[in-house]
Design a protein around this motif. Structure first.
Motif, mmCIF file in Angstrom:
data_model
loop_
_atom_site.group_PDB
_atom_site.id
_atom_site.type_symbol
_atom_site.label_atom_id
_atom_site.label_comp_id
_atom_site.label_asym_id
_atom_site.label_seq_id
_atom_site.Cartn_x
_atom_site.Cartn_y
_atom_site.Cartn_z
ATOM 1 N N CYS A 137 0.837 -1.203 0.000
ATOM 2 C CA CYS A 137 0.000 0.000 0.000
ATOM 3 C C CYS A 137 0.874 1.257 0.000
ATOM 4 O O CYS A 137 0.600 2.224 -0.727
ATOM 5 C CB CYS A 137 -0.919 -0.025 1.220
ATOM 6 N N ASP A 138 1.938 1.241 0.778
ATOM 7 C CA ASP A 138 2.855 2.378 0.821
ATOM 8 C C ASP A 138 3.520 2.586 -0.540
ATOM 9 O O ASP A 138 3.648 3.722 -1.020
ATOM 10 C CB ASP A 138 3.915 2.151 1.897
ATOM 11 N N GLU A 139 3.920 1.504 -1.193
ATOM 12 C CA GLU A 139 4.520 1.608 -2.524
ATOM 13 C C GLU A 139 3.518 2.155 -3.532
ATOM 14 O O GLU A 139 3.872 2.966 -4.410
ATOM 15 C CB GLU A 139 5.019 0.235 -2.978
ATOM 16 N N LEU A 140 2.262 1.737 -3.424
ATOM 17 C CA LEU A 140 1.223 2.214 -4.337
ATOM 18 C C LEU A 140 0.973 3.713 -4.160
ATOM 19 O O LEU A 140 0.810 4.442 -5.132
ATOM 20 C CB LEU A 140 -0.066 1.430 -4.109
ATOM 21 N N VAL A 141 0.961 4.168 -2.912
ATOM 22 C CA VAL A 141 0.795 5.601 -2.649
ATOM 23 C C VAL A 141 1.913 6.404 -3.303
ATOM 24 O O VAL A 141 1.668 7.420 -3.966
ATOM 25 C CB VAL A 141 0.761 5.868 -1.130
ATOM 26 N N ARG A 142 3.127 5.955 -3.158
ATOM 27 C CA ARG A 142 4.263 6.677 -3.738
ATOM 28 C C ARG A 142 4.184 6.675 -5.268
ATOM 29 O O ARG A 142 4.544 7.653 -5.913
ATOM 30 C CB ARG A 142 5.569 6.059 -3.254
ATOM 31 N N GLU A 143 3.688 5.574 -5.833
ATOM 32 C CA GLU A 143 3.511 5.518 -7.285
ATOM 33 C C GLU A 143 2.452 6.525 -7.735
ATOM 34 O O GLU A 143 2.628 7.242 -8.725
ATOM 35 C CB GLU A 143 3.106 4.106 -7.694
ATOM 36 N N ARG A 144 1.346 6.597 -7.006
ATOM 37 C CA ARG A 144 0.281 7.545 -7.363
ATOM 38 C C ARG A 144 0.763 8.990 -7.215
ATOM 39 O O ARG A 144 0.332 9.871 -7.957
ATOM 40 C CB ARG A 144 -0.951 7.309 -6.489
ATOM 41 N N MET A 145 1.642 9.242 -6.267
ATOM 42 C CA MET A 145 2.146 10.601 -6.073
ATOM 43 C C MET A 145 2.976 11.101 -7.250
ATOM 44 O O MET A 145 3.155 12.308 -7.413
ATOM 45 C CB MET A 145 2.976 10.672 -4.777
ATOM 46 N N ARG A 146 3.442 10.184 -8.083
ATOM 47 C CA ARG A 146 4.212 10.594 -9.260
ATOM 48 C C ARG A 146 3.311 11.072 -10.394
ATOM 49 O O ARG A 146 3.784 11.756 -11.308
ATOM 50 C CB ARG A 146 5.084 9.434 -9.739
ATOM 51 N N THR A 147 2.026 10.715 -10.347
ATOM 52 C CA THR A 147 1.138 11.038 -11.461
ATOM 53 C C THR A 147 -0.090 11.847 -11.057
ATOM 54 O O THR A 147 -0.848 12.290 -11.927
ATOM 55 C CB THR A 147 0.660 9.749 -12.150
ATOM 56 N N ALA A 148 -0.315 12.029 -9.768
ATOM 57 C CA ALA A 148 -1.524 12.709 -9.300
ATOM 58 C C ALA A 148 -1.196 13.606 -8.119
ATOM 59 O O ALA A 148 -0.129 13.513 -7.518
ATOM 60 C CB ALA A 148 -2.590 11.684 -8.899
ATOM 61 N N GLY A 149 -2.137 14.472 -7.786
ATOM 62 C CA GLY A 149 -2.002 15.312 -6.610
ATOM 63 C C GLY A 149 -2.659 14.659 -5.404
ATOM 64 O O GLY A 149 -3.480 13.753 -5.537
ATOM 65 N N PHE A 150 -2.268 15.123 -4.236
ATOM 66 C CA PHE A 150 -2.861 14.657 -2.978
ATOM 67 C C PHE A 150 -3.222 15.873 -2.133
ATOM 68 O O PHE A 150 -2.461 16.851 -2.096
ATOM 69 C CB PHE A 150 -1.880 13.789 -2.196
ATOM 70 N N ALA A 151 -4.355 15.796 -1.458
ATOM 71 C CA ALA A 151 -4.703 16.754 -0.409
ATOM 72 C C ALA A 151 -4.803 15.950 0.877
ATOM 73 O O ALA A 151 -5.731 15.142 1.049
ATOM 74 C CB ALA A 151 -6.023 17.454 -0.707
ATOM 75 N N VAL A 152 -3.821 16.127 1.760
ATOM 76 C CA VAL A 152 -3.686 15.289 2.957
ATOM 77 C C VAL A 152 -4.082 16.110 4.181
ATOM 78 O O VAL A 152 -3.362 17.027 4.595
ATOM 79 C CB VAL A 152 -2.245 14.765 3.115
ATOM 80 N N PHE A 153 -5.228 15.785 4.757
ATOM 81 C CA PHE A 153 -5.736 16.482 5.941
ATOM 82 C C PHE A 153 -5.317 15.688 7.173
ATOM 83 O O PHE A 153 -5.666 14.514 7.316
ATOM 84 C CB PHE A 153 -7.262 16.594 5.876
ATOM 85 N N SER A 154 -4.556 16.330 8.064
ATOM 86 C CA SER A 154 -3.989 15.573 9.178
ATOM 87 C C SER A 154 -3.706 16.468 10.379
ATOM 88 O O SER A 154 -3.515 17.680 10.243
ATOM 89 C CB SER A 154 -2.684 14.897 8.732
#
Length: 240
Positions: free
Chosen positions: A162-179
């Motif tokens: 799952c962590d690897e998939l997140v990093r892959e998506r970050m190369r092609t898409a934006g993220f809005a991380v509410f934390s």
């Protein structure tokens, strides 16, 4: 292509109680950036996430979405308990305009759920539910992924995948991380906002945002949820 908050006002109403969350809030979340939004617990980060996805509407002002925006990662509210995992995925794909076949195949391969994909979602155990809920969002090619605390889920090998998939998506898409966790946003985010005094404010650094909010009012989690409970809420791991 962005998600833009324009003069957003929002008050939450529960029975006889009214809680004002935003007053004239402005922000811009772009597809190409990993944007962190820091907030103390209870300050409005989930409300802001739901406004960004369209689950909530402003009382006044507008939230403009010119990108394909995800539902909040691992949100139980998008799954129908009476439908099977496969049927839930097919429904989500139709809502967002995608062919369900490659996305269902991706989820099956990624989660290794096997026959569980065809049983009602309400009968899933915690591990099965967690795998499906995290994988289903990242399987759909959104322009912007919305994260409300829980970015990665599961245990052992699945968590690593799952962590690897997140990093892959970050190369092609934006993220809005509410934390509420400065350490999580420091790890991933290049653009920063914070929620304070009913507004969304731009910050030059995590240190600046944390100092204004107050370190004592924040947590120190890593955005990792080991499991999702029956209500669809994530059990966030917040190491100190």
């Amino acid at each position: 292509m962005t998600v833009t908050f324009l003069n957003v006002h929002k008050t939450l109403r529960q029975k006889n109680k009214r809680t004002k969350v935003f007053e004239a809030a402005h922000a811009v979340f772009a597809p190409g950036s990993i944007t962190g939004i820091l907030a103390a617990p209870g300050a409005g980060k989930t409300t802001a996430a739901n406004l960004a996805t369209g689950k909530l509407r402003p009382d006044l002002g507008r939230v403009q979405r010119s990108s394909l925006v995800s539902f909040p990662v691992a949100s139980g509210g998008v799954f129908n308990g009476s439908l099977t995992g496969r049927e839930n995925l097919a429904f989500l794909c139709r809502v967002f305009g995608f062919d369900p076949r490659p996305i269902i195949k991706f989820v099956l391969d990624f989660t290794e759920l096997g026959p569980a994909i065809d049983k009602p979602f309400k009968l899933y155990n915690r591990d099965e539910r967690t795998k499906l809920m995290f994988a289903s969002c990242y399987a759909i090619p959104f322009d912007i992924y919305v994260v409300d605390e829980a970015m990665v889920g599961g245990r052992g090998q699945f968590r690593n995948k799952c962590d690897e998939l997140v990093r892959e998506r970050m190369r092609t898409a934006g993220f809005a991380v509410f934390s509420s966790s400065p350490s999580l946003l420091r790890k991933y985010c290049s653009e920063l906002y914070f929620i304070d005094k009913l507004g969304l404010h731009k910050a030059a650094s995590i240190e600046e945002a944390a100092a204004i909010i107050g370190e004592a009012n924040l947590t120190n989690g890593e955005g990792y949820s080991e499991s999702v409970n029956d209500s669809g809420d994530s059990d966030i791991i917040n190491p100190r």
